[in-house]
Design an enzyme around this catalytic site. Structure first.
Site, PDB file in Angstrom:
ATOM      1  N   GLU A   1       0.954  -1.444   0.065  1.00  0.00           N
ATOM      2  CA  GLU A   1      -0.020   0.286  -0.171  1.00  0.00           C
ATOM      3  C   GLU A   1       0.937   1.442  -0.168  1.00  0.00           C
ATOM      4  O   GLU A   1       1.644   1.350   1.029  1.00  0.00           O
ATOM      5  CB  GLU A   1      -0.902   0.249   1.167  1.00  0.00           C
ATOM      6  CG  GLU A   1      -1.825   1.253   1.342  1.00  0.00           C
ATOM      7  CD  GLU A   1      -2.864   1.290   2.157  1.00  0.00           C
ATOM      8  OE1 GLU A   1      -3.655   2.225   2.493  1.00  0.00           O
ATOM      9  OE2 GLU A   1      -2.849   0.535   3.190  1.00  0.00           O
TER      10      GLU A   1
ATOM     11  N   GLU B   1     -12.658   3.579   2.731  1.00  0.00           N
ATOM     12  CA  GLU B   1     -11.939   3.832   4.163  1.00  0.00           C
ATOM     13  C   GLU B   1     -12.472   5.130   4.548  1.00  0.00           C
ATOM     14  O   GLU B   1     -11.857   6.193   3.905  1.00  0.00           O
ATOM     15  CB  GLU B   1     -10.581   3.384   3.858  1.00  0.00           C
ATOM     16  CG  GLU B   1      -9.829   3.660   5.064  1.00  0.00           C
ATOM     17  CD  GLU B   1      -8.061   3.338   4.839  1.00  0.00           C
ATOM     18  OE1 GLU B   1      -7.683   2.433   5.573  1.00  0.00           O
ATOM     19  OE2 GLU B   1      -7.669   3.939   3.969  1.00  0.00           O
TER      20      GLU B   1
END
Length: 171
Positions: free
Chosen positions: A30, A124
């Protein structure tokens, strides 16, 4: 290795990739902004690290919140990563309701459609109204943009369904 994390980070993540392979798992790298890490901040850096690791179970995980800080736009990184994209986090520039900030999700989802991305897309968002004080401090969540998780989730689902359908990816 061109990332700021250096050889130590490469050795650790390479070992992790090997362990993940033995368990039939994929490892996603990520990208995170420079305020949270110095290892990989951009799609290009993630690809470089994945190349250095040299394992086909290592993919890139793009996150629109972090891309907003580190990338010059939302299209180039998606096209650069291409079929090595393994996971997507979608979130507003301020981590509030989708569509309430300034991010260009239309071009982002068009780029995802262009590379035929069919993997997971996860919304998110954080609010200290529901997140533990420790995590709120770690993530620097100083204000609440929402306090009703189910309402936020319903909005995110509707927003994502609409934008995916508009870009021909309503599977």
């Amino acid at each position: 290795m061109t990332t700021a994390g250096g050889a130590g980070a490469l050795a650790f993540v390479t070992e992790l990739a090997h362990e993940a392979r033995t368990k039939g798992m994929t490892l996603g790298l990520e990208i995170c902004n420079r305020y949270e890490t110095n290892v990989i901040n951009t799609a290009s850096e993630a690809l470089s690290l994945a190349d250095d690791i040299g394992e086909d179970n290592v993919l890139v995980h793009l996150d629109s919140y972090h891309m907003n800080i580190e990338e010059d736009n939302f299209v180039r990184p998606v096209l650069l990563v291409g079929d090595r994209l393994g996971y997507v986090h979608i979130g507003e520039n301020h981590r509030g309701y989708l569509g309430s900030g300034h991010l260009d999700f239309t071009s982002f989802f068009q780029a995802l459609a262009e590379i035929n991305y069919t993997g997971a897309i996860t919304f998110e968002s954080f609010s200290s109204a529901i997140v533990s004080p420790t995590l709120s401090n770690d993530l620097a969540i100083w204000r609440n943009l929402w306090n009703d998780g189910p309402a936020l989730a319903a909005h995110a689902h509707s927003y994502l369904s609409t934008i995916l359908k508009a870009n021909g990816n309503d599977k």
